[in-house]
Design a protein around this motif. Structure first.
Motif, mmCIF file in Angstrom:
data_model
loop_
_atom_site.group_PDB
_atom_site.id
_atom_site.type_symbol
_atom_site.label_atom_id
_atom_site.label_comp_id
_atom_site.label_asym_id
_atom_site.label_seq_id
_atom_site.Cartn_x
_atom_site.Cartn_y
_atom_site.Cartn_z
ATOM 1 N N LYS A 15 11.904 -4.086 9.552
ATOM 2 C CA LYS A 15 13.030 -3.835 10.455
ATOM 3 C C LYS A 15 14.346 -3.545 9.728
ATOM 4 O O LYS A 15 15.045 -2.602 10.104
ATOM 5 C CB LYS A 15 13.204 -5.016 11.412
ATOM 6 N N PRO A 16 14.728 -4.275 8.670
ATOM 7 C CA PRO A 16 15.990 -3.937 7.981
ATOM 8 C C PRO A 16 15.938 -2.601 7.233
ATOM 9 O O PRO A 16 16.973 -2.021 6.925
ATOM 10 C CB PRO A 16 16.183 -5.088 6.997
ATOM 11 N N VAL A 17 14.743 -2.074 6.958
ATOM 12 C CA VAL A 17 14.604 -0.859 6.176
ATOM 13 C C VAL A 17 14.555 0.382 7.074
ATOM 14 O O VAL A 17 14.640 1.507 6.586
ATOM 15 C CB VAL A 17 13.338 -0.958 5.287
ATOM 16 N N ILE A 18 14.442 0.194 8.376
ATOM 17 C CA ILE A 18 14.308 1.324 9.309
ATOM 18 C C ILE A 18 15.465 2.314 9.192
ATOM 19 O O ILE A 18 15.217 3.526 9.144
ATOM 20 C CB ILE A 18 14.115 0.812 10.754
ATOM 21 N N PRO A 19 16.741 1.899 9.115
ATOM 22 C CA PRO A 19 17.811 2.902 8.955
ATOM 23 C C PRO A 19 17.679 3.729 7.674
ATOM 24 O O PRO A 19 17.993 4.915 7.665
ATOM 25 C CB PRO A 19 19.093 2.067 8.943
ATOM 26 N N VAL A 20 17.205 3.122 6.603
ATOM 27 C CA VAL A 20 17.030 3.863 5.352
ATOM 28 C C VAL A 20 15.908 4.881 5.497
ATOM 29 O O VAL A 20 16.039 6.038 5.051
ATOM 30 C CB VAL A 20 16.748 2.895 4.179
ATOM 31 N N LEU A 21 14.801 4.487 6.136
ATOM 32 C CA LEU A 21 13.708 5.429 6.363
ATOM 33 C C LEU A 21 14.157 6.573 7.269
ATOM 34 O O LEU A 21 13.804 7.735 7.034
ATOM 35 C CB LEU A 21 12.510 4.701 6.972
ATOM 36 N N GLU A 22 14.924 6.263 8.290
ATOM 37 C CA GLU A 22 15.454 7.297 9.177
ATOM 38 C C GLU A 22 16.366 8.253 8.400
ATOM 39 O O GLU A 22 16.340 9.463 8.621
ATOM 40 C CB GLU A 22 16.217 6.654 10.328
ATOM 41 N N TYR A 23 17.166 7.722 7.483
ATOM 42 C CA TYR A 23 18.041 8.553 6.658
ATOM 43 C C TYR A 23 17.220 9.493 5.770
ATOM 44 O O TYR A 23 17.546 10.671 5.622
ATOM 45 C CB TYR A 23 18.944 7.662 5.806
ATOM 46 N N ILE A 24 16.147 8.966 5.186
ATOM 47 C CA ILE A 24 15.306 9.787 4.306
ATOM 48 C C ILE A 24 14.607 10.885 5.102
ATOM 49 O O ILE A 24 14.559 12.045 4.671
ATOM 50 C CB ILE A 24 14.285 8.899 3.561
ATOM 51 N N ALA A 58 22.695 -2.620 12.131
ATOM 52 C CA ALA A 58 21.428 -3.355 12.088
ATOM 53 C C ALA A 58 21.653 -4.800 11.663
ATOM 54 O O ALA A 58 21.029 -5.716 12.191
ATOM 55 C CB ALA A 58 20.449 -2.666 11.145
ATOM 56 N N SER A 59 22.557 -5.015 10.713
ATOM 57 C CA SER A 59 22.818 -6.393 10.282
ATOM 58 C C SER A 59 23.568 -7.168 11.368
ATOM 59 O O SER A 59 23.390 -8.380 11.507
ATOM 60 C CB SER A 59 23.598 -6.414 8.977
ATOM 61 N N GLU A 60 24.419 -6.502 12.132
ATOM 62 C CA GLU A 60 25.101 -7.172 13.253
ATOM 63 C C GLU A 60 24.107 -7.562 14.335
ATOM 64 O O GLU A 60 24.263 -8.590 14.985
ATOM 65 C CB GLU A 60 26.187 -6.263 13.840
ATOM 66 N N ASP A 61 23.087 -6.733 14.537
ATOM 67 C CA ASP A 61 22.076 -7.048 15.548
ATOM 68 C C ASP A 61 21.252 -8.261 15.159
ATOM 69 O O ASP A 61 20.748 -8.974 16.017
ATOM 70 C CB ASP A 61 21.149 -5.845 15.772
ATOM 71 N N GLU A 62 21.098 -8.498 13.858
ATOM 72 C CA GLU A 62 20.302 -9.623 13.399
ATOM 73 C C GLU A 62 21.045 -10.954 13.464
ATOM 74 O O GLU A 62 20.429 -12.009 13.459
ATOM 75 C CB GLU A 62 19.827 -9.388 11.968
ATOM 76 N N LYS A 63 22.363 -10.911 13.524
ATOM 77 C CA LYS A 63 23.138 -12.147 13.572
ATOM 78 C C LYS A 63 22.929 -12.841 14.912
ATOM 79 O O LYS A 63 22.760 -12.196 15.938
ATOM 80 C CB LYS A 63 24.630 -11.865 13.371
#
Length: 122
Positions: A15-24, A58-63
């Motif tokens: 889940k934390p890596v999803i934005p990076v995969l989307e960027y790639i 994404a980090s704000e959503d996890e808080k």
């Protein structure tokens, strides 16, 4: 059952890596359309500004939700064991005229076999 647990664990790890995969995957679209610094090519941003925003979101959503405040109170406990009376007796030895002091400290040992576990606060 084990497969479901493995899938849930992988989703939590990915889940934390999803934005990076989307960027790639969408690199060209993000670099050309969504990048805020496309007017400044000397920065070589290439959509990294958008990636940073997505990672922050994404980090704000996890808080945890801050609307639900938990009241945490710590209490210090002090355990006191009363001291035994220490008595001193002074007497003079007859043959040498030296003073001898006898100390009776009433030493006692309290051997506990159980381990103290402090109360758990909920």
């Amino acid at each position: 059952m084990k497969n479901a647990i493995v899938i849930i664990a992988l989703m939590l790890l990915v889940k934390p890596v999803i934005p990076v995969l989307e960027y790639i995957i969408n690199y060209d679209y993000i670099a050309n359309v969504l990048c805020e610094n496309k007017e400044k090519p000397e920065l070589h941003c290439n959509g990294k500004c958008h990636l940073m925003k997505e990672l922050a979101k994404a980090s704000e959503d996890e808080k945890p939700v801050s609307g639900k405040k938990s009241f945490h109170q710590e209490t210090e406990l002090l355990f006191i064991q009363p001291l035994h009376n220490i008595s001193f007796r002074v007497f003079i030895l007859p043959e040498s005229n030296k003073v001898a002091i006898l100390c009776n400290n009433n030493y006692s040992l309290l051997a506990e076999t159980s381990i103290f576990h402090p109360p758990a606060f909920i």
